[in-house]
Design a protein around this motif. Structure first.
Motif, PDB file in Angstrom:
ATOM      1  N   ALA A 183     -86.135 -12.412  -0.069  1.00  0.00           N
ATOM      2  CA  ALA A 183     -85.472 -12.802   1.386  1.00  0.00           C
ATOM      3  C   ALA A 183     -85.774 -14.431   1.704  1.00  0.00           C
ATOM      4  CB  ALA A 183     -85.922 -12.494   2.113  1.00  0.00           C
ATOM      5  N   TYR A 184     -86.332 -15.279   0.428  1.00  0.00           N
ATOM      6  CA  TYR A 184     -86.594 -16.943   0.300  1.00  0.00           C
ATOM      7  C   TYR A 184     -86.021 -17.747  -0.778  1.00  0.00           C
ATOM      8  CZ  TYR A 184     -90.609 -15.778   3.258  1.00  0.00           C
ATOM      9  OH  TYR A 184     -91.445 -15.912   4.100  1.00  0.00           O
ATOM     10  N   LYS A 233     -88.403 -18.757   4.316  1.00  0.00           N
ATOM     11  CA  LYS A 233     -87.035 -18.240   4.128  1.00  0.00           C
ATOM     12  C   LYS A 233     -85.745 -17.960   5.197  1.00  0.00           C
ATOM     13  CE  LYS A 233     -87.600 -13.424   6.425  1.00  0.00           C
ATOM     14  NZ  LYS A 233     -89.054 -12.197   7.201  1.00  0.00           N
ATOM     15  N   SER A 234     -84.698 -17.968   3.930  1.00  0.00           N
ATOM     16  CA  SER A 234     -83.633 -17.545   4.798  1.00  0.00           C
ATOM     17  C   SER A 234     -82.526 -16.475   5.133  1.00  0.00           C
ATOM     18  CB  SER A 234     -82.697 -18.235   3.513  1.00  0.00           C
ATOM     19  OG  SER A 234     -81.559 -18.329   3.037  1.00  0.00           O
ATOM     20  N   PRO A 235     -81.830 -16.595   6.347  1.00  0.00           N
ATOM     21  CA  PRO A 235     -81.145 -15.639   7.045  1.00  0.00           C
ATOM     22  C   PRO A 235     -80.217 -15.526   6.197  1.00  0.00           C
ATOM     23  CG  PRO A 235     -82.118 -17.375   8.792  1.00  0.00           C
ATOM     24  CD  PRO A 235     -82.919 -17.474   6.976  1.00  0.00           C
ATOM     25  N   SER A 236     -79.878 -16.883   5.758  1.00  0.00           N
ATOM     26  CA  SER A 236     -77.723 -16.641   5.130  1.00  0.00           C
ATOM     27  C   SER A 236     -78.102 -15.700   3.734  1.00  0.00           C
ATOM     28  CB  SER A 236     -77.043 -17.751   4.336  1.00  0.00           C
ATOM     29  OG  SER A 236     -78.284 -18.595   4.361  1.00  0.00           O
ATOM     30  N   PHE A 237     -79.500 -15.591   2.859  1.00  0.00           N
ATOM     31  CA  PHE A 237     -80.237 -15.138   1.617  1.00  0.00           C
ATOM     32  C   PHE A 237     -80.206 -13.649   2.561  1.00  0.00           C
ATOM     33  CE2 PHE A 237     -83.399 -14.617  -1.295  1.00  0.00           C
ATOM     34  CZ  PHE A 237     -82.166 -14.201  -2.282  1.00  0.00           C
ATOM     35  N   GLU A 238     -80.792 -13.874   3.693  1.00  0.00           N
ATOM     36  CA  GLU A 238     -80.513 -12.390   3.511  1.00  0.00           C
ATOM     37  C   GLU A 238     -79.772 -10.995   3.896  1.00  0.00           C
ATOM     38  OE1 GLU A 238     -84.853 -11.133   6.114  1.00  0.00           O
ATOM     39  OE2 GLU A 238     -84.124 -12.882   7.313  1.00  0.00           O
ATOM     40  N   GLU A 249     -80.696 -24.448   7.802  1.00  0.00           N
ATOM     41  CA  GLU A 249     -81.771 -23.410   7.814  1.00  0.00           C
ATOM     42  C   GLU A 249     -83.261 -24.402   7.446  1.00  0.00           C
ATOM     43  OE1 GLU A 249     -79.176 -19.552   6.555  1.00  0.00           O
ATOM     44  OE2 GLU A 249     -80.498 -20.612   4.956  1.00  0.00           O
ATOM     45  N   LEU A 250     -83.080 -25.544   6.617  1.00  0.00           N
ATOM     46  CA  LEU A 250     -84.018 -26.307   5.453  1.00  0.00           C
ATOM     47  C   LEU A 250     -84.641 -26.910   6.454  1.00  0.00           C
ATOM     48  CD1 LEU A 250     -85.391 -27.191   3.349  1.00  0.00           C
ATOM     49  CD2 LEU A 250     -83.556 -29.071   3.738  1.00  0.00           C
ATOM     50  N   ASP A 251     -83.973 -28.110   8.077  1.00  0.00           N
ATOM     51  CA  ASP A 251     -84.559 -28.211   8.876  1.00  0.00           C
ATOM     52  C   ASP A 251     -84.581 -27.647   9.931  1.00  0.00           C
ATOM     53  OD1 ASP A 251     -83.415 -30.410   7.654  1.00  0.00           O
ATOM     54  OD2 ASP A 251     -82.028 -30.823   9.017  1.00  0.00           O
ATOM     55  N   ALA A 252     -84.848 -26.238  10.078  1.00  0.00           N
ATOM     56  CA  ALA A 252     -84.701 -25.547  11.185  1.00  0.00           C
ATOM     57  C   ALA A 252     -86.109 -24.592  10.921  1.00  0.00           C
ATOM     58  CB  ALA A 252     -83.852 -23.770  11.197  1.00  0.00           C
ATOM     59  N   ALA A 253     -86.435 -24.188   9.172  1.00  0.00           N
ATOM     60  CA  ALA A 253     -87.644 -23.155   8.876  1.00  0.00           C
ATOM     61  C   ALA A 253     -88.954 -24.444   8.430  1.00  0.00           C
ATOM     62  CB  ALA A 253     -87.521 -23.347   6.948  1.00  0.00           C
ATOM     63  N   TYR A 254     -88.985 -25.678   8.826  1.00  0.00           N
ATOM     64  CA  TYR A 254     -90.333 -26.723   9.056  1.00  0.00           C
ATOM     65  C   TYR A 254     -90.133 -27.723  10.178  1.00  0.00           C
ATOM     66  CZ  TYR A 254     -90.108 -25.670   4.157  1.00  0.00           C
ATOM     67  OH  TYR A 254     -90.173 -25.336   2.804  1.00  0.00           O
ATOM     68  N   TRP A 274     -82.369 -22.247  -5.040  1.00  0.00           N
ATOM     69  CA  TRP A 274     -82.855 -21.653  -5.873  1.00  0.00           C
ATOM     70  C   TRP A 274     -83.271 -20.198  -5.036  1.00  0.00           C
ATOM     71  CZ3 TRP A 274     -83.116 -26.205  -7.322  1.00  0.00           C
ATOM     72  CH2 TRP A 274     -81.998 -26.545  -8.255  1.00  0.00           C
ATOM     73  N   PRO A 275     -82.017 -19.116  -5.043  1.00  0.00           N
ATOM     74  CA  PRO A 275     -82.696 -17.791  -4.499  1.00  0.00           C
ATOM     75  C   PRO A 275     -83.788 -16.921  -5.551  1.00  0.00           C
ATOM     76  CG  PRO A 275     -80.371 -17.702  -5.392  1.00  0.00           C
ATOM     77  CD  PRO A 275     -80.436 -19.598  -5.490  1.00  0.00           C
ATOM     78  N   MET A 276     -84.439 -16.758  -4.638  1.00  0.00           N
ATOM     79  CA  MET A 276     -85.972 -16.205  -5.425  1.00  0.00           C
ATOM     80  C   MET A 276     -86.083 -14.994  -5.496  1.00  0.00           C
ATOM     81  SD  MET A 276     -89.052 -18.738  -3.999  1.00  0.00           S
ATOM     82  CE  MET A 276     -90.184 -17.416  -3.972  1.00  0.00           C
ATOM     83  N   TYR A 277     -85.454 -14.493  -6.897  1.00  0.00           N
ATOM     84  CA  TYR A 277     -85.949 -13.525  -6.860  1.00  0.00           C
ATOM     85  C   TYR A 277     -87.221 -12.470  -8.160  1.00  0.00           C
ATOM     86  CZ  TYR A 277     -81.145 -12.272  -5.627  1.00  0.00           C
ATOM     87  OH  TYR A 277     -79.538 -12.835  -5.469  1.00  0.00           O
ATOM     88  N   ASP A 278     -87.197 -10.774  -8.228  1.00  0.00           N
ATOM     89  CA  ASP A 278     -88.695 -10.719  -8.691  1.00  0.00           C
ATOM     90  C   ASP A 278     -87.707  -9.282  -9.588  1.00  0.00           C
ATOM     91  OD1 ASP A 278     -89.186  -8.998  -7.216  1.00  0.00           O
ATOM     92  OD2 ASP A 278     -91.258  -9.559  -7.136  1.00  0.00           O
TER      93      ASP A 278
END
Length: 416
Positions: A183-184, A233-238, A249-254, A274-278
Motif C-alpha cells: 500500500a506504500y 501510504k497511497s490511496p490510489s495504490f491501495e 497524494e504526495l503533497d497530502a501525505a507530508y 515505485w509501488p512497493m511490493y514484497d
C-alpha cells in the motif's frame, strides 16, 4: 547467438545486482559462467542505495570495495528524526567502533554505480554476458538445467541460477504465489548539491518518520548529489493503481511535516513512482538443477535497506558452499551441485525470511500515529549511540557470507 544450444557450467538468468554478484562469485570459483539478461543493455534504474557492512564485506572479499568507495560516500551517522516535530530520536555513528565491530564500512552509493562495479567485475573475471535473451522456462533434463528462450535457443548448464527479480518467471517452479502489495509507494530524486543546498546533514543518512510516511536523504557520488526518497501510504495504490497522474497524494501525505521535509519534496522526480511490493517468505528455492537467489527468492521491503545487501550475501554463500566440492582440482564436479544448492538454500532461507519479516515490522513502526507514535519515539530515544543490540544479528561478522564463517561446515551442521 546462432547456436541452437549453448552449454556452460553455470547459467545465471538476470543481469541485476543479484545475477551479477552470483555470476562473479561462481566465476571466482573457476566455473564457466554465462549470464543472460533480457534487456538489450545492462543497466540499473533508481537512485541511491545503502550498503551496510554485511554487504561491503562481500565487496571487500572480491576486491571491489575500493572501487565502490571511489564513487560512493561513507556517511558519518545514521540519524532518525520525527517528521512532524523535527525532534532527533536516535543516531548511530558509522565510523570508529561501528566499522571496527563489523569489519567493513557503511557506504551509500548510486544503484547504477554499484551495478557498474559488479558488471565490470564480471567482465574482468571472464563471465560471458549476453543481452536480449528472454528465458521462458527452465527444466532439468538428464541431470542438467535446460533454459528455453523465446528465440528458440536452449542453454544447458550443470546448474541454473534464477536471479530474475520480484516478478520472476522462474519462481513458479517452486512457489504458487504473487507479489504482496504494501500500500506504500516511493518517489525518488537525485539533485546536484550546490551552494544553495542547506548544509545541515550533508554527511549523514537522515530518516524522518511521519504518520503513514517517511523521507530519507543522504549524499551520493563523493558528495556531488543529494539523494531523496519519499515513501507514503497511497490511496490510489491501495485501489490497485501502480502509477498515478498527479502529485496531490504526495503533497497530502507530508502536509503535517516540518518545512525541511516539505522542502525536500522539491528534489523528487514525479514522472514515475515505485509501488512497493514484497512476497511472503518461502522455504524452498530449488527445482531440480535450478535455484533462485536475490529478489526472485526473497523480495523484501526497503525499510532495513537490505535488498541488495542480501543479494550479495546470497552470492557469497553460494561461492562458499560450492568451493572445494563442486570445483575441484580436476575441474567441475557436476554431481556435487545437488548438495551445494541444497546447502545454499538451507543456510539462506531462514536468514532472509527473518530479514523479510523484520522489514515489514520495521516499516510499520516507522509509520505509526497517535499513542503508538509517542511510544515509538520514547523507545528510539532510550537507545544510546553505539548500542549494537539491534544491529548485530544483521551486520555481525558471524553471519553467513562473512569470511570468518566457513559455509560448507555450517551447512553440514544445519543439515545434519
Amino acid at each position: 547467438m546462432s547456436d541452437l544450444k549453448s552449454s556452460t557450467d553455470v547459467l545465471v538468468i538476470g543481469g541485476g545486482m543479484a545475477g551479477l554478484a552470483g555470476a562473479l562469485a561462481l566465476r571466482e570459483n573457476g566455473a564457466d559462467v554465462t549470464l543472460v539478461e533480457r534487456a538489450p543493455e545492462f543497466g540499473e534504474v533508481g537512485a541511491g542505495l545503502q550498503m551496510a557492512p554485511n554487504a561491503s564485506r562481500v565487496l571487500k572479499r572480491w576486491g571491489l570495495l575500493e572501487k565502490a568507495l571511489e564513487i560512493g560516500v561513507r556517511p558519518k551517522h545514521l540519524v532518525f528524526r520525527d517528521a512532524v516535530t523535527g525532534e532527533e530520536l536516535t543516531r548511530q555513528a558509522l565510523g570508529g567502533e561501528f566499522e571496527e565491530r563489523y569489519g567493513a564500512p557503511y557506504v551509500v552509493i548510486h544503484r547504477s554505480d554499484l551495478h557498474r562495479v559488479l558488471l565490470e567485475g564480471c567482465e574482468a573475471a571472464g563471465v560471458k554476458l549476453v543481452n536480449d535473451v528472454m528465458v521462458e522456462s527452465v527444466e532439468t533434463v538428464n541431470g542438467r538445467g535446460v533454459a528455453h528462450t523465446a528465440a528458440g535457443v536452449d542453454y544447458e548448464a550443470d546448474v541454473v541460477i534464477g536471479a530474475d527479480g520480484l516478478k520472476s518467471t522462474l519462481r513458479p517452479l517452486v512457489a504458487d504465489d504473487e507479489p504482496v502489495s504494501s500500500a506504500y509507494v516511493a518517489y525518488r530524486g537525485t539533485v546536484p548539491i550546490t551552494e544553495n543546498t542547506p548544509k545541515a546533514d550533508l554527511e549523514d543518512v537522515i530518516v524522518y518518520l511521519g504518520p503513514d510516511c517517511h523521507l530519507v536523504q543522504y549524499p551520493l557520488r563523493k558528495g556531488e548529489l543529494l539523494n531523496t526518497v519519499a515513501v507514503f501510504k497511497s490511496p490510489s495504490f491501495e485501489r490497485g493503481e501502480e502509477q498515478y497522474g498527479g502529485v496531490d497524494e504526495l503533497d497530502a501525505a507530508y502536509q503535517d511535516c516540518i518545512p525541511a521535509v516539505q522542502d525536500a519534496l522539491k528534489n523528487l522526480g514525479t514522472a514515475m513512482r515505485w509501488p512497493m511490493y514484497d512476497r511472503d517468505p518461502i522455504e524452498n528455492w530449488v527445482a531440480g538443477r535450478m535455484v533462485l537467489m536475490g529478489d526472485a527468492a526473497h523480495p523484501m521491503l526497503q525499510y532495513l535497506a537490505q535488498g541488495a545487501c542480501q543479494a550479495l550475501e546470497d552470492a557469497a554463500v553460494l561461492q562458499d558452499v560450492s568451493n572445494g566440492t563442486v570445483f575441484t582440482a580436476d575441474g567441475v564436479n557436476p554431481a556435487a551441485w545437488d548438495q551445494a544448492i541444497k546447502e545454499f538454500n538451507t543456510i539462506r532461507a531462514g536468514r532472509t525470511s527473518r530479514v523479510q519479516r523484520t522489514a515489514r515490522v520495521w516499516g510499520e513502526s516507522w509509520h505509526v500515529s497517535g499513542l503508538a507514535r509517542t511510544l515509538r519515539n520514547l523507545l528510539f530515544k532510550s537507545r544510546t549511540d553505539n548500542n549494537f543490540q539491534y544491529n548485530d544479528w544483521l551486520y555481525g561478522q558471524d553471519q553467513p557470507g562473512s569470511p570468518s564463517r566457513p559455509e560448507a561446515a555450517l551447512a553440514k551442521t544445519l543439515s545434519a
